[in-house]
Write an enzyme that holds these catalytic residues in place. Structure first.
Site, PDB file in Angstrom:
ATOM      1  N   LYS A 123      29.267   3.180 -19.337  1.00 45.85           N
ATOM      2  CA  LYS A 123      29.772   4.487 -18.920  1.00 45.85           C
ATOM      3  C   LYS A 123      28.583   5.382 -18.559  1.00 45.85           C
ATOM      4  CE  LYS A 123      32.512   8.354 -20.798  1.00 45.85           C
ATOM      5  NZ  LYS A 123      33.215   8.838 -22.006  1.00 45.85           N
ATOM      6  N   SER A 198      37.705   9.841 -20.918  1.00 48.68           N
ATOM      7  CA  SER A 198      36.668   9.957 -19.910  1.00 48.68           C
ATOM      8  C   SER A 198      35.987   8.630 -19.589  1.00 48.68           C
ATOM      9  CB  SER A 198      35.631  10.983 -20.356  1.00 48.68           C
ATOM     10  OG  SER A 198      35.023  10.622 -21.579  1.00 48.68           O
ATOM     11  N   SER A 222      38.640   9.256 -25.644  1.00 51.55           N
ATOM     12  CA  SER A 222      38.051   8.805 -24.386  1.00 51.55           C
ATOM     13  C   SER A 222      37.695   7.333 -24.332  1.00 51.55           C
ATOM     14  CB  SER A 222      36.802   9.639 -24.071  1.00 51.55           C
ATOM     15  OG  SER A 222      37.157  10.976 -23.809  1.00 51.55           O
TER      16      SER A 222
END
Length: 519
Positions: A123, A198, A222
């Site tokens: 990420k 996210s 997330s």
């Protein structure tokens, strides 16, 4: 009960209903191109097995890395999850791994490089040296990570090879992975729907079979929410076990370490303990992952929802049914199962949000490192964002206002809800002990359509609560709903009992099939 907060939640639900026809029109009524099949057998081997096969010279790391690169190139045009790749460097690292394996003793390799030659993805917010660290923000579009985040560094030290960094919302402030730098990430099971956030880029790539596992982060669901939406496993560890050093965004408030966690997202449950162990580094001993856990010794508690609450979306019946099937499976195998009886669940929305708003230092999307004196009008930027004229995303502006607004709770209310949080945490710890887990939804629905995130925003309370309480949670896929979308549940444990949730995840994977590739 906080009346203004409940009113906001109800209005968002009403708005979601009113906007649904427009959302369907804008998002399209038909699925896009059928998703390509996974044809290469190497792409369907769990990380721990893949490491063993590479170490035993049954497979070459270079071939595995090439296979993943090919798959990423095949599917990324359909999901838009990649921020920046490092394929050339990854291939060079894979060749060096193969050379080392050819000359080293197996026992030494196991001890020194337990995951040598295995590719993974990161990420963007988790810091991969030399890769973008923009936070999906246009004012930061030239920022690169100067070092690896600690979890990423630990994986690389174990021999893993990073392939790329993946997409997030602006400043990780949304459950829809969209920003003005990379654009919108799509769900591989239905391009009309969100991949979540996210860690949505990671979820989409892993669900698509284009990544074996990835590094995600979780401050309010997330990891678990995008893992749910993309049909994979995700583990939010006990607070402050895996380092959040060099994560962006971050906070100087020490309390932030109890909310934000870094953890693994994976297609296979059997990989989770090893990944957590490696990512945690010196702190892994706190989790006692080397201890044998027997499924038959684990007690199952469950909670299908947080009760009647107009401010929260209702939990889909198909998710409840999937949970009850999981509970029944363990009951049939002789495990103790019972419905959890927890106090204060009617006020979980207030408890979770109060913990976030108690932070003294909140990341600010309007911060400009080159011009610190630059000021932005919140209302002006909100208006510009609503008509697509702002350099900031609408979600980023709205959440920035939310996190910086301290007027929803009086000081007395804040202290009240923080006390309720402590009480609820202690009750869960007392209920679960060292041999119990709690089943409940990670989110009330399967992946919503694009642009529906605002209407469903309070639904993230199901995950955010356990950030607020610092408890570990493991997202487990349990098949698909009637629309062909992944559904599942989270398995929560007491602090430092992460191994229980991961053990249950593996058992449910065997019973219900785990991750299945998009068709």
């Amino acid at each position: 009960m906080n009346i203004p907060l409940r009113i906001v939640g109800i209005l968002l639900r009403v708005l979601n209903v009113l906007l649904l026809p427009l959302v369907k029109f804008v998002g399209g009524s038909k699925r896009r191109t059928p998703f390509p099949e996974i044809r290469n057998e190497m792409l369907q081997v769990p990380a721990v097995d893949l490491a063993e096969r590479i170490r035993n010279k049954e497979l070459r790391s270079e071939d595995v890395v090439r296979a993943y690169i090919q798959r990423i190139r095949e599917v990324n045009p359909l999901i838009n999850a990649v921020v920046e790749e490092r394929f050339a460097a990854a291939l060079e690292e894979a060749k060096k791994a193969d050379e080392l394996i050819a000359s080293a003793q197996t026992i030494w390799l196991i001890k020194t490089y337990p995951l040598l030659g295995v590719p993974f993805t990161v990420k963007e917010s988790c810091a991969l040296k030399g890769a973008p660290l923009t936070g999906g923000s246009l004012p930061r579009r030239s920022v690169k990570a100067s070092v690896d985040g600690e979890a990423v560094a630990n994986l690389r030290a174990s021999g893993c090879i990073p392939l790329l960094v993946s997409n997030t919302p602006e400043y990780c402030l949304s459950w829809e992975s969209y920003n003005h730098v990379t654009g919108r990430t799509l769900n591989p099971y239905d391009s009309r729907r969100t991949a979540g956030g996210s860690s949505g880029g990671e979820g989409s790539l892993i669900g698509a079979g284009a990544s074996l596992f990835g590094v995600g982060s979780d401050v309010a669901g997330s990891i678990r929410v995008p893992s749910l939406f993309n049909g994979i496993f995700g583990h939010k560890p006990t607070a402050d076990v895996i380092s959040i050093k060099d994560h962006f965004p971050n906070s100087t408030d020490p309390k932030f370490r109890n909310l934000l966690t870094v953890g693994p997202m994976s297609r296979y449950a059997k990989d989770l303990p090893t990944l957590v162990h490696v990512m945690a580094g010196d702190r892994a001993s706190k989790l006692r992952l080397d201890e044998t856990v027997y499924t038959r010794d684990i007690r199952i508690h469950y909670l299908e929802d947080f009760g009647f609450n107009l401010a929260l979306p209702s939990v889909d019946e198909e998710i409840k049914i999937a949970m009850f099937r999981a509970v029944q499976y363990f009951k049939d195998h002789g495990l103790h199962t019972e419905r959890a009886d927890l106090e204060h669940v009617g006020e979980v929305l207030e408890i979770a949000l109060c913990k976030l708003q108690a932070l003294e230092d909140v990341p600010d999307i309007f911060e400009n490192r080159e011009n610190p004196k630059e000021k932005h009008s919140l209302l002006l930027e909100l208006g510009k964002a609503m008509i697509g004229k702002s350099q900031f995303t609408l979600a980023g502006v709205v959440f920035n206002i939310l996190f910086n607004t301290k007027y929803l709770f009086s000081r007395e209310e804040q202290q009240h809800y923080l006390k309720l949080a402590d009480d609820l945490k202690q009750q869960i710890i007392d209920t679960l002990g060292t041999d119990g887990v709690l089943f409940l939804p990670s989110y009330p629905t399967a992946a919503p359509r694009h642009y529906q995130s605002f209407g469903y925003v309070t639904g993230v309370t199901y995950s955010m609560l356990f950030n607020a309480l610092g408890l570990p949670g493991t997202q487990v896929p349990l098949g698909f709903n009637k629309q062909g979308l992944p559904i599942g549940i989270q398995v929560v444990a007491a602090p430092y009992q992460d191994r229980l949730g991961m053990c249950i995840a593996r058992e449910l994977e065997a019973a219900f099939g785990g991750w299945r590739a998009p068709q």
